[in-house]
Design a protein around this motif. Structure first.
Motif, mmCIF file in Angstrom:
data_model
loop_
_atom_site.group_PDB
_atom_site.id
_atom_site.type_symbol
_atom_site.label_atom_id
_atom_site.label_comp_id
_atom_site.label_asym_id
_atom_site.label_seq_id
_atom_site.Cartn_x
_atom_site.Cartn_y
_atom_site.Cartn_z
ATOM 1 N N GLY A 261 0.758 -1.241 0.000
ATOM 2 C CA GLY A 261 0.000 0.000 0.000
ATOM 3 C C GLY A 261 0.786 1.286 0.000
ATOM 4 O O GLY A 261 0.195 2.371 -0.093
ATOM 5 N N MET A 262 2.106 1.218 0.086
ATOM 6 C CA MET A 262 2.889 2.438 0.278
ATOM 7 C C MET A 262 2.820 3.386 -0.923
ATOM 8 O O MET A 262 2.970 4.598 -0.765
ATOM 9 N N LYS A 263 2.622 2.866 -2.093
ATOM 10 C CA LYS A 263 2.566 3.704 -3.297
ATOM 11 C C LYS A 263 1.147 3.837 -3.839
ATOM 12 O O LYS A 263 0.942 4.295 -4.967
ATOM 13 N N GLU A 264 0.158 3.437 -3.033
ATOM 14 C CA GLU A 264 -1.242 3.513 -3.466
ATOM 15 C C GLU A 264 -1.764 4.934 -3.304
ATOM 16 O O GLU A 264 -1.752 5.504 -2.210
ATOM 17 N N GLU A 265 -2.212 5.524 -4.392
ATOM 18 C CA GLU A 265 -2.666 6.912 -4.346
ATOM 19 C C GLU A 265 -3.950 7.028 -3.525
ATOM 20 O O GLU A 265 -4.877 6.233 -3.661
ATOM 21 N N GLY A 266 -3.979 8.041 -2.656
ATOM 22 C CA GLY A 266 -5.179 8.311 -1.864
ATOM 23 C C GLY A 266 -5.425 7.343 -0.731
ATOM 24 O O GLY A 266 -6.565 7.198 -0.282
#
Length: 491
Positions: A261-266
């Motif tokens: 999830g670290m690069k998941e936008e929003g």
């Protein structure tokens, strides 16, 4: 990593039939045992089940005995010692009948009715859902077979336009059938997880059965049962019961987000699907480590973490320190405001401080990826802050948010920005050892300079800058949760 995840899902699907059958057998066994216990307990009652108090009292054998003794005493008269004793004992038997009647009414309310609900309604409804899921899977297989046949006909047929239109309609039918399967599967899993997380509550039904079951040993067994819901339970109670340092929902969600999830936008801003979120919360409530299917939905994981924080009876940053937090955030000078926030933070109870440190360290790590995920410390504070601190006497959720949102942002944002200053200790995110992840590369260039003997710490403005930001470690943390069990049907 994606291939690894898909392979893990394939392995889980290969054994899902056997696993679901095992769960069904367990629930069926609980249903049968509860049904038999209910049946035997009803035969032990001396009154008529379902009758009101007056009718039940009249039908008790003790009541008949009492009336017979009183009548006999009246016949013998006051001059007879036997008559007097019969009258006194008759009144005593009547009191015993009243106590027995009250006991049976309480037994019916606290044990018989819940057992009947469990055996005849709750478990059968869950098992019916399993049958419904199997039917939906068959519908999906049928729709998919017709769609595949239609696509083959396009290649060999002449009227390609009509065949293509038919195939498109069948594809929509396949998608709709698949959506129904997923919704039913998530609901079934959530209900099963909820059932097992409440086993301690079901066990309490038996506390009222007899004097023996009210003994200290029985209560000790109940209190020592660790598999109790975490959501809505006080932090200290959950940590003591589970012998943990960090709350399970916090650690599990953080570990999953570190993976996918670290690069998941929003993240924390975009809402998750309701059925998936309900299923994940139920899974965390029964302390399961079977969380592989949620890796692919970081928004559901973030939503579960927010729900856990919000459903705490007392906010993580405590009611007691609410006024102090607000006062500290109102200090006009930035450096003095940070000092004031640190003083309040240092007053947090041990468990609250440990869990806040763990969470803030993760949020600071998440903010380092803000160019990709768009979640700056300010954005994180806006969406997550109201779940960390709120007033004890609040009105509606909207009123609470309007009243405290500005203050909460000015509190949470600097804590995330200067996480290593507020919490200089290193954090092992896999604190419980339930998860496996490689050791990140060591970095000794980010030392913090402060005087341990005084509250006055050097302001973080002297520690953050472009050169310091460049030295932050950027590591890929991989985790593998032990064991795999998904309630997904074999499609």
């Amino acid at each position: 990593m994606k291939k690894q995840f898909n392979r893990m899902k394939q392995l889980a699907n290969q054994t899902v039939g056997r696993q679901v059958n095992s769960i069904e057998r367990r629930m069926e066994m609980v249903r049968v045992v509860s049904h038999n216990t209910h049946k035997r307990m009803v035969t032990c009652l001396q009154g008529h089940i379902g009758a009101d108090a007056e009718k039940r009292h009249k039908k008790l054998p003790l009541t008949a005995l009492s009336q017979a003794m009183v009548d006999g005493g009246n016949q013998l008269g006051e001059d007879s010692l036997i008559g007097k004793m019969m009258e006194v004992c008759g009144e005593a038997e009547n009191r015993l009948a009243s106590e027995l009647m009250q006991h049976e009414l309480q037994l019916e309310k606290d044990v018989l009715d819940p057992l009947n609900q469990l055996a005849e309604v709750d478990i059968p409804n869950i098992l019916k859902q399993r049958k419904q899921l199997a039917k939906l899977v068959l519908d999906y297989d049928s729709a998919r077979a017709r769609w595949l046949q239609a696509t083959k006909s396009i290649i060999s047929g002449t009227n390609t336009q009509a065949l293509t239109a038919k195939a498109d309609l069948l594809k929509e039918e396949v998608d709709e059938a698949m959506n129904k399967v997923e919704l039913c599967k998530d609901q079934l899993a959530a209900d099963m997880y909820n059932f097992f997380s409440k086993e301690g509550d079901y066990a309490r039904y038996y506390v009222m059965v007899s004097v023996v079951s009210r003994s200290v040993s029985c209560k000790c067994v109940l209190h020592s049962w660790t598999e109790k819901p975490a959501f809505g339970t006080a932090l200290d109670e959950h940590l003591k019961r589970s012998s943990r340092e960090i709350a399970l929902p916090i650690e599990a969600c953080v570990m999953m987000l570190l993976e996918t999830g670290m690069k998941e936008e929003g993240l924390f801003r975009i809402a998750a699907g309701a059925s998936k979120l309900k299923k994940l919360k139920a899974a965390l409530d029964c302390s399961t480590s079977q969380l592989e299917e949620f890796y692919s939905d970081p928004h559901a994981v973030a939503g579960a973490l927010k729900s856990y924080l919000r459903e705490l009876p007392e906010p993580l940053m405590t009611f007691q320190l609410y006024d102090e937090w607000i006062q500290a955030s109102s200090v006009s000078d930035p450096d003095k405001r940070l000092q004031a926030l640190w003083v309040v933070c240092d007053q947090l109870p041990k468990n609250n401080k440990n869990n806040l440190r763990y969470l803030v360290k993760f949020l600071a790590k998440l903010a380092q990826e803000s160019e990709v995920n768009k979640m700056t410390p300010s954005n994180i504070a806006i969406v997550l802050g109201p779940n960390l601190l709120w007033a004890k006497t609040e009105g509606s959720l909207a009123e609470m948010a309007a009243a405290t949102s500005v203050h909460v942002v000015t509190i949470i944002e600097p804590i995330i920005q200067h996480a290593d200053w507020f919490f200089p200790e290193e954090v092992d995110f896999n604190v419980s050892g339930m998860f496996a992840m490689p050791t990140p590369p060591s970095n000794h260039n980010n030392h913090l300079d402060y005087d341990c003997g005084t509250i006055e710490r050097k302001r973080p403005g002297s520690m953050v800058g472009p050169e310091n930001d460049a030295s932050r470690k950027d590591s890929n943390d991989y985790i593998v949760i032990k064991t795999a069990l998904t309630l997904e049907p074999q499609l």
